[in-house]
Design a protein around this motif. Sequence first.
Motif, PDB file in Angstrom:
ATOM      1  N   VAL A 117       0.798  -1.403   0.033  1.00  0.00           N
ATOM      2  CA  VAL A 117       0.002  -0.121  -0.122  1.00  0.00           C
ATOM      3  C   VAL A 117       0.998   1.158  -0.210  1.00  0.00           C
ATOM      4  CG1 VAL A 117      -1.873   1.136   1.168  1.00  0.00           C
ATOM      5  CG2 VAL A 117      -1.732  -1.180   1.086  1.00  0.00           C
TER       6      VAL A 117
ATOM      7  N   THR B 211      -6.205   1.751  -5.951  1.00  0.00           N
ATOM      8  CA  THR B 211      -4.932   1.667  -5.608  1.00  0.00           C
ATOM      9  C   THR B 211      -4.703   0.283  -4.510  1.00  0.00           C
ATOM     10  OG1 THR B 211      -4.159   3.316  -6.579  1.00  0.00           O
ATOM     11  CG2 THR B 211      -2.866   2.487  -4.857  1.00  0.00           C
ATOM     12  N   VAL B 212      -5.574   0.806  -3.230  1.00  0.00           N
ATOM     13  CA  VAL B 212      -5.578   0.019  -2.051  1.00  0.00           C
ATOM     14  C   VAL B 212      -6.071  -1.258  -2.637  1.00  0.00           C
ATOM     15  CG1 VAL B 212      -6.621  -0.305   0.233  1.00  0.00           C
ATOM     16  CG2 VAL B 212      -5.818   2.161  -0.668  1.00  0.00           C
ATOM     17  N   CYS B 213      -7.263  -1.474  -3.158  1.00  0.00           N
ATOM     18  CA  CYS B 213      -7.868  -2.877  -3.499  1.00  0.00           C
ATOM     19  C   CYS B 213      -6.788  -3.453  -4.522  1.00  0.00           C
ATOM     20  CB  CYS B 213      -9.191  -2.724  -4.419  1.00  0.00           C
ATOM     21  SG  CYS B 213     -10.332  -1.861  -3.659  1.00  0.00           S
TER      22      CYS B 213
ATOM     23  N   TYR C 287      -7.277   6.112  -5.659  1.00  0.00           N
ATOM     24  CA  TYR C 287      -6.825   5.666  -4.271  1.00  0.00           C
ATOM     25  C   TYR C 287      -7.343   4.766  -3.904  1.00  0.00           C
ATOM     26  CZ  TYR C 287      -3.535   9.807  -4.007  1.00  0.00           C
ATOM     27  OH  TYR C 287      -2.760  10.914  -4.085  1.00  0.00           O
TER      28      TYR C 287
END
Length: 275
Positions: free
Chosen positions: A69, A177-179, A174
């Motif tokens: 992350v 991006t985390v997923c 965003y």
Amino acid sequence: MEILQYTFFQHALWSSLLMSIACGVVGTYIVARRLVFISGGITHASFGGLGIGFYVGINPFLGALGFAVLSAFGVEWASKSYRVREDSAIAAVWSLGMAIGMVFIVLTPGYAPNLSSYLFGNILTVSKTDILWTAAFVMVLCVIFAVMYREIVYSAFDRDFAITQGIPVKAIEYLMTVCMAVTIVLSIRLVGIMLLMSMLTVPQMTVNLFTADFRRIIFGSVLLCFCACITGLFLSYHLRIPSGTFIIIVLILFFLLAKGALFLHRSIRRRTESA
């Protein structure tokens, strides 16, 4: 078929299904946004988190998740805040993560257990806890796509148009991006760090030969991933070779067969029209 009676193989089947869903959904977004190189950078950078996890004595996957992350956000921040080219930032994060991982693994007293399974995958070591965490993430991921499908598709294909429609593009980027980082870390057990990029791109590339519809690519990718996982599991069990190796080989074979079938179909149609 007696291997289906073993608990570890049942866990492997459930994990294959869940990770096929996650890779199919997130991988389609990655291919649509052309983020394949970023996903590769995050994948290899997560090795740094694995090394820190071994050294500190915590679950290596927690270390990999945090590192993945942070790496994803680091690439985004460096490329947009300091006018650094995105590919250069990815290369730096990629190399830094691998270097940090090697340093901490060497410093870890004794020997890092199951290191090869993190590099090349060993789905037969999946535990019930891993399945529960993966199932929870897949449920959250499906809810996100069900609720925000239109916004995600607009942001993936035409960022500028999405902004004009009042869609919070930056927040979606965003979130995805985390997923992406979570999917990558959870998939390490399936195919390993070295082979993971193919799991997120080859199924989508194969389905995209026949359709450009985002929703159909998702469902087709999930199906291809699961078929490759099942085939890879049985081959891995009988030949005693890490499952990730066979899963990727099967996916590549699917792509080559699809490409060959499409070429043959076009050749026959061309001859028919000319006749």
